[in-house]
Write a protein that holds these residues in place. Structure first.
Motif, mmCIF file in Angstrom:
data_model
loop_
_atom_site.group_PDB
_atom_site.id
_atom_site.type_symbol
_atom_site.label_atom_id
_atom_site.label_comp_id
_atom_site.label_asym_id
_atom_site.label_seq_id
_atom_site.Cartn_x
_atom_site.Cartn_y
_atom_site.Cartn_z
ATOM 1 N N LEU A 1 0.699 -1.785 0.169
ATOM 2 C CA LEU A 1 -0.587 0.067 -0.332
ATOM 3 C C LEU A 1 1.031 1.428 -0.150
ATOM 4 O O LEU A 1 0.636 1.816 -0.867
ATOM 5 C CB LEU A 1 -1.060 0.129 0.873
ATOM 6 N N ASN B 1 -10.258 -1.039 1.072
ATOM 7 C CA ASN B 1 -9.670 -0.072 0.392
ATOM 8 C C ASN B 1 -10.837 1.323 0.016
ATOM 9 O O ASN B 1 -10.474 2.237 0.275
ATOM 10 C CB ASN B 1 -9.403 -0.583 -1.390
ATOM 11 N N GLN C 1 -4.636 4.375 5.944
ATOM 12 C CA GLN C 1 -4.161 2.968 6.023
ATOM 13 C C GLN C 1 -4.731 2.743 8.011
ATOM 14 O O GLN C 1 -4.013 3.270 8.624
ATOM 15 C CB GLN C 1 -3.311 2.416 5.454
ATOM 16 N N GLU D 1 -7.074 -0.681 3.926
ATOM 17 C CA GLU D 1 -5.460 -0.955 2.945
ATOM 18 C C GLU D 1 -5.765 0.219 2.360
ATOM 19 O O GLU D 1 -6.239 1.320 2.246
ATOM 20 C CB GLU D 1 -5.351 -2.212 2.320
#
Length: 462
Positions: free
Chosen positions: A37, A398, A441, A462
């Motif tokens: 990431l 995400n 994140q 993420e």
């Protein structure tokens, strides 16, 4: 009806481990998903959030990399137990320096570093790979007490003459700083073997007989041989002077002020470096991420060894009625993670919550204080949801988290970050999607509550 993902549930009734207490466990904490990431965000493959704005860090050339420097500052400032500074050294250049003071020997200094500037767009291998590694190592070690001081350094203007690292090294030499070792990472993500296939996984370690650099190289090899890594070393002596470690070799004009330093990176010595060097074709998709993972694990093992891990256990055992620190013979302070406030009077090794919530404990022994991971305690009062009644997915996520109910019920949803701060709140009577795309994140806790039932779930962004 979707089944509840087992990785989501955070209603745990057995021993829960937070941050580990020995070197192998520290090595095992290196998280490839987090590395990937960071690599994607810092090389401009995907958007990220800087200064509260959604941005793309596409270019990091020295005259236009202010956004990249701000990203690094924010990532490091979010960590505990470190002091972060922005160190300008000319009109455009600035280093980002984070210092974790040693508890026993604060003047004994080890540096792990990488440069963050580029010569083109993207430049994932050169050197978002090394930069992501420094951030990941800082994330892990900042949760631990160390006897010696560790500096996490990100250099600017490496590509136009090692300017940032030279400024720092010369200043350290003039100040008489006791820097015992500098481990520089530059291009640590490319390996010519087919991704996911067995191969040589060779890496170079560049050193010279300057200060204690030979001994430092030997210490890294000792870590390589003591723990388990899928790597094969190629020793290079005399090593290249074309990266930031050389600034420390030649600090003080190469006099006795010089420092011990080595470079680790993919194997230029065997012609196995990225073919996309110094071009915008240097993209994440060209890298061998499992190889990168192994490289970061090795450097983490070396840094925690030289930092000298203090033996303090910050793990917690959880039952249906009680939370207990695993560390005996210490002082304790239990915290409510939702408010980030200490709980009055709760200073014993064990804590029996009077209400469902998210809790942690500070454990202190001597000069060392470590906080446990925030743990969800959700066994009092209301019944919990069964897997047939509620689903939360996907994990990790995400952009969106879906919360799906088996029937229409009035429900309160509250999303907390790991410090206990509420970052979202919703009320729903059916399936809902939570938009988490703008959140940083990390780990979050989703509390789902009706008038009859309650559940708290661990969310990984993420």
């Amino acid at each position: 009806m979707k089944t509840l993902k087992t990785t989501v549930l955070c209603i745990l009734f057995s021993t829960i481990l937070s941050y580990s207490q020995n070197i192998q466990d520290i090595i095992d904490q290196v998280d490839l998903d987090r590395l990937t990431l960071t690599l994607n965000e810092f090389s401009g493959e995907q958007t990220t959030v800087v200064n509260g704005n959604t941005v793309t860090i596409l270019n990091r050339e020295q005259a236009t990399n202010e956004l990249a420097g701000d990203y690094l500052l924010e990532q490091l400032e979010a960590l505990d137990n470190i002091t972060v500074i922005s160190q300008p050294f000319n009109t455009n250049g600035r280093n980002i320096i984070a210092t974790q003071l040693g508890k026993t020997n604060p003047n004994d200094i080890y540096i792990v570093c990488a440069h963050y500037d580029t010569v083109a767009d993207y430049c994932a291998d050169d050197n978002a790979s090394g930069t992501a590694a420094v951030l990941e190592i800082a994330r892990i070690l900042s949760t631990q007490c160390l006897d010696n001081t560790v500096i996490y350094a990100l250099w600017d203007e490496e590509e136009i003459g090692l300017r940032g690292s030279s400024f720092f090294a010369d200043l350290a030499a003039s100040n008489g700083d006791n820097i015992l070792g500098v481990l520089n990472m530059d291009m640590i993500g490319y390996d010519g073997d087919a991704v996911g296939q067995p191969g040589d996984n060779q890496f170079d370690i560049d050193y010279r007989n300057i200060a204690g650099s030979v001994a430092m190289k030997n210490d890294i090899l000792s870590v390589l041989n003591t723990y388990t890594f899928d790597l094969s070393v190629v020793e290079v002596n005399p090593g290249t002077s074309a990266s930031d470690h050389a600034s420390f070799w030649f600090a003080g004009n190469g006099t006795t002020d010089a420092f011990s330093a080595v470079l680790v990176g993919e194997s230029w010595e065997t012609d196995d470096q990225t073919p996309f060097y110094h071009t915008s074709a240097d993209r994440v998709s060209t890298l061998d991420l499992p190889y990168l993972h192994e490289m970061v694990k090795l450097v983490t093992g070396y840094m925690v060894t030289k930092g000298s891990l203090v033996a303090l256990d910050n793990r917690v055992t959880q039952t249906t009625t009680m939370l207990s620190s695993n560390q005996s013979s210490a002082t304790y302070q239990w915290f409510n993670c939702e408010t980030d406030m200490p709980i009055s009077g709760e200073t014993n090794q064990s804590f029996t919550p009077s209400a469902n919530g998210i809790y942690a404990v500070d454990v202190t022994s001597g000069s060392c204080t470590e906080r446990s991971e925030c743990l969800v305690f959700d066994t009092l009062g209301l019944d919990t949801f069964s897997s047939e009644e509620l689903s939360v997915y996907p994990i990790p996520a995400n952009n969106f988290i879906t919360v799906e109910f088996s029937s229409e019920i009035s429900t309160s949803l509250k999303l907390y970050d790991v410090s206990g701060k509420m970052v979202q709140e919703n009320t729903t009577s059916d399936t809902i999607k939570l938009n988490i795309s703008d959140l940083p994140q990390g780990i979050y806790f989703l509390n789902v509550k009706t008038d009859k039932k309650s559940g708290t779930y661990k969310i990984v962004k993420e």
